[in-house]
Design an enzyme around this catalytic site. Structure first.
Site, PDB file in Angstrom:
ATOM      1  CG  ASP A 318      41.012  38.524  38.533  1.00  9.21           C
ATOM      2  OD1 ASP A 318      41.087  37.769  37.541  1.00  9.21           O
ATOM      3  OD2 ASP A 318      41.872  39.385  38.788  1.00  9.21           O
ATOM      4  CD  GLU A 321      41.152  32.254  34.907  1.00  4.66           C
ATOM      5  OE1 GLU A 321      40.590  33.272  34.452  1.00  4.66           O
ATOM      6  OE2 GLU A 321      41.823  32.267  35.956  1.00  4.66           O
ATOM      7  CG  ASP A 436      45.965  39.507  33.718  1.00  6.45           C
ATOM      8  OD1 ASP A 436      45.019  40.264  34.006  1.00  6.45           O
ATOM      9  OD2 ASP A 436      46.458  38.711  34.525  1.00  6.45           O
TER      10      ASP A 436
END
Length: 679
Positions: A318, A321, A436
């Site tokens: 997670d 990015e 999300d």
């Protein structure tokens, strides 16, 4: 039938496995190259052209009418206005009666697809930084004459170019229960206990950041989880596996071994002056591994063994990015700016300036310009390159590091691995979930529209957070989302800390949830079989109706129905309080209605039908002359009986692929057997 053209000095993205020579750019006769560098290309779309693809993006299956930018972004408030998502999936197919072709823009940097948005009827593709390899894919007429659509053929050629999709272990096709907020071993045991008490099937419980010691990667908080290995072993006896999170940021803390090693060996990204770049994430001040540097990537991947030694067999990566709450520079600038407003009378303009300043440190573009990687370009030269120019490969390279580390730790076994950030290439190493989302009906519909494009890009093991990650779900929304999740390879209920509890057992009439979740387990042999076939042959596990009925205008423009494997079509209900919905059948099909572990079948003629679908039931459709095997539901995948089946549909035979579910020996010839009703 693939042409390659190169523009500028490209950076190795690890997307393409079948290397090919570039043709002279002067030979490119499709569209118009307006600029070699920065690259800009335009194409006048035919009036009837549909543009499929671009993987993880908002809006419809047909991407006409908006602008999409591949720049992997942490977007917890995504909606129709969102231009960038967590992934960079730069593959699309332009489909029309006149000309059909595929395009793959292989680049590590930001790229924008303006499709019939700025200029009516024009698709404009432009980049900002590193070089680009453009692949143009045309359908093989020999294959299309054998009834494979041009859409299918182009997709298969592309998937041959980029390599085989990741295949997880069979238990990864079971149900996952997750929540940010399972803070202790007792919380986890309670989840398992209540699933079993309610006879709800379960294969995995996901651990969010709560299990870590001070949110540090590859650590376990011994006060909350005193013996993670024993917990893992005990749950495995019940057919349940733990799947912990790993974040991209490494806490900058003296005495923390991962930090100390990374600093000593120079494995973290640095600023231009050579100092280590620091930004805040969950654990506070953190550093970021330079995954472009092979020895650093190998080092980070090796750390997963800390948890595999405790019996862990699956992970979700997670915040890769990478997401950043702030850098030391942006935080200082924000505080300085806020001080300017102290004691002032704030009017409408100054108030909104103040509001923006106080929240201005989150995932800033100028923070991505503050650190560098050691990158090897297509000529083999290693150079220092600023992060923002190769931003899109960061999460993908983290997934690759994890996959290679897990393979080294346990070379004979498949692991579960999925990620938030991705670009094409990481589809060979793991799956993705779509980030999300929220507990909104429009987000349920968005998943329906997004899944086929993810499959086109090679991300077969994919799915969304069922019930929605943010906001508060409702009973009917969760039931309807589970009814879609029955068919997605990654089936996970996940929500945020502070939101409404959305485990199935938290709602009244839990038997309605059990009915839908039991269908998933009845379908696991079919889902696993169709998934492996798609992965090994370059096909799509989920695809739009247009791929099978390219001459049918209704099918081409249908954006809320999906084909699942060779035999199933689904038409999920995605509106509040709906008692059913209209469904279009491009051919005669068998309607299957599942409820309470039993199913009924009705033959329906081609055309439009209003179908009643109560929230406790799931309705799906089996294509003409196809057969879908259904086994008896079980508490977990390990207890499924894959020898005895009931059958839906009017076909005569189904070719089932099966294996031990763990080993790397995946062979369609060895693992396929014919299933025939009555035998």
């Amino acid at each position: 039938m693939i042409e390659k053209y190169s523009f500028g000095q490209n950076i190795e993205t690890d997307a393409v496995v079948n290397k090919m020579r570039s043709l002279p750019c002067a030979q490119l006769n499709l569209g118009k190259v307006k600029s070699d560098w920065p690259f800009e290309w335009e194409y006048e779309l035919e009036k009837d052209a549909v543009v499929f693809g671009l993987g993880e993006n908002m809006r419809g299956m047909n991407k006409r009418g908006f602008s999409y930018t591949s720049f992997c972004s942490d977007v917890p408030n995504q909606d129709e206005s969102t231009h960038s998502m967590y992934g960079a999936h730069n593959f699309l197919i332009v489909f029309s009666r006149i000309k059909t072709f595929g395009l793959f823009f292989d680049t590590a940097s930001e790229i924008t697809f303006d499709i019939d948005w700025t200029k009516p009827g024009v698709m404009n593709v432009s980049t900002k930084d590193t070089g680009l390899d453009l692949y143009i894919i045309y359908a093989d007429s020999c294959k299309t004459e054998r009834k494979e659509s041009a859409l299918d053929d182009i997709t298969r050629q592309f998937r041959t170019l980029i390599g085989q999709s990741y295949i997880p272990p069979k238990w990864a096709f079971g149900f996952q229960q997750s929540r940010w907020g399972y803070k202790t071993e007792e919380d986890v045991l309670e989840v398992a206990k209540r699933h079993r008490e309610a006879s709800l099937p379960l294969d995995m419980i996901c651990l969010d950041i709560d299990y870590m010691q001070d949110y540090k990667d590859f650590t376990v908080d011994k006060k909350k989880f005193p013996d993670l290995k024993k917990l893992s072993d005990d749950l495995k006896k019940e057919g349940i596996r733990l799947v912990p999170i790993i974040d991209a940021g490494v806490k900058a803390q003296k005495g923390y071994d991962v930090y100390e090693e990374g600093i000593a060996k120079g494995y973290f990204c640095k600023k231009e002056d050579g100092s280590v770049f620091t930004a805040g994430v969950w654990p506070g001040a953190s550093h970021f591994t330079d995954f472009c540097k092979k020895e650093a990537s190998d080092w980070f991947g090796s750390k997963y063994k800390v948890l595999t030694d405790m019996g862990i067999e699956g992970f979700w990566n997670d915040m890769n990015e990478p997401a950043m709450f702030y850098s030391s520079e942006s935080l200082k600038n924000a505080f300085d700016k806020i001080k300017e407003y102290s004691g002032k009378d704030l009017d409408i303009n100054s108030f909104f300036e103040f509001k923006d300043s106080s929240c201005s440190t989150f995932n800033r573009r100028d923070d991505y310009e503050r650190f560098y990687h050691q990158v090897t370009d297509s000529s083999g030269e290693t150079k220092k390159m600023r992060h923002d120019k190769i931003h899109n490969i960061y999460g993908s390279f983290m997934t690759r590091a994890a996959a290679l580390g897990l393979k080294k730790a346990c070379p004979q076994k498949r692991f579960l691995l999925y990620s938030r950030a991705s670009c094409i290439g990481s589809h060979r190493y793991g799956g993705i979930w779509t980030g999300d989302n929220k507990s909104l009906w429009c987000d349920l519909l968005q998943e329906i529209k997004m899944l086929p494009a993810l499959n086109m890009a090679g991300f077969l093991y994919s799915g969304a957070d069922i019930g929605g990650f943010g906001c508060d779900t409702s009973r009917d929304l969760l039931l309807r989302w589970l009814a879609l999740g029955c068919f997605t390879p990654l089936m996970r209920n996940h929500c945020a800390l502070g939101g409404r509890l959305q485990e199935a057992y938290e709602f009244d009439k839990v038997e309605d949830f059990k009915s839908i979740m039991d269908l998933r387990y009845a379908l696991v042999p079919y889902i696993y079989s169709e998934f492996v076939k798609a992965a090994l042959t370059g096909g799509m596990y989920i695809k739009p109706l247009a791929f099978e009925w390219p001459e049918d205008d209704r099918a081409i423009n249908c954006e809320d129905q999906l084909l699942v494997g060779e035999g199933i079509m689904i038409a999920p209900v995605y509106t509040q309080n709906a008692r059913g919905r209209y469904v279009y059948l491009p051919e005669d099909m068998t309607m299957v209605t599942w409820c309470g572990g039993k199913f009924e079948q009705t033959l329906l003629a081609k055309g439009d039908h209003f179908i009643n679908v109560p929230v406790e039931k799931v309705v799906f459709f089996v294509r003409s002359k196809k057969l879908v095997p259904l086994c008896k539901p079980a508490p977990c995948t390990e207890k499924l009986d894959t020898k005895n089946f009931a059958f839906a549909g009017n076909g005569t035979c189904y070719e089932l692929y099966d294996d031990d579910g763990f080993s790397l020996d995946i062979d369609l010839k060895k693992g396929t057997r014919s299933l025939t009703p009555g035998l």
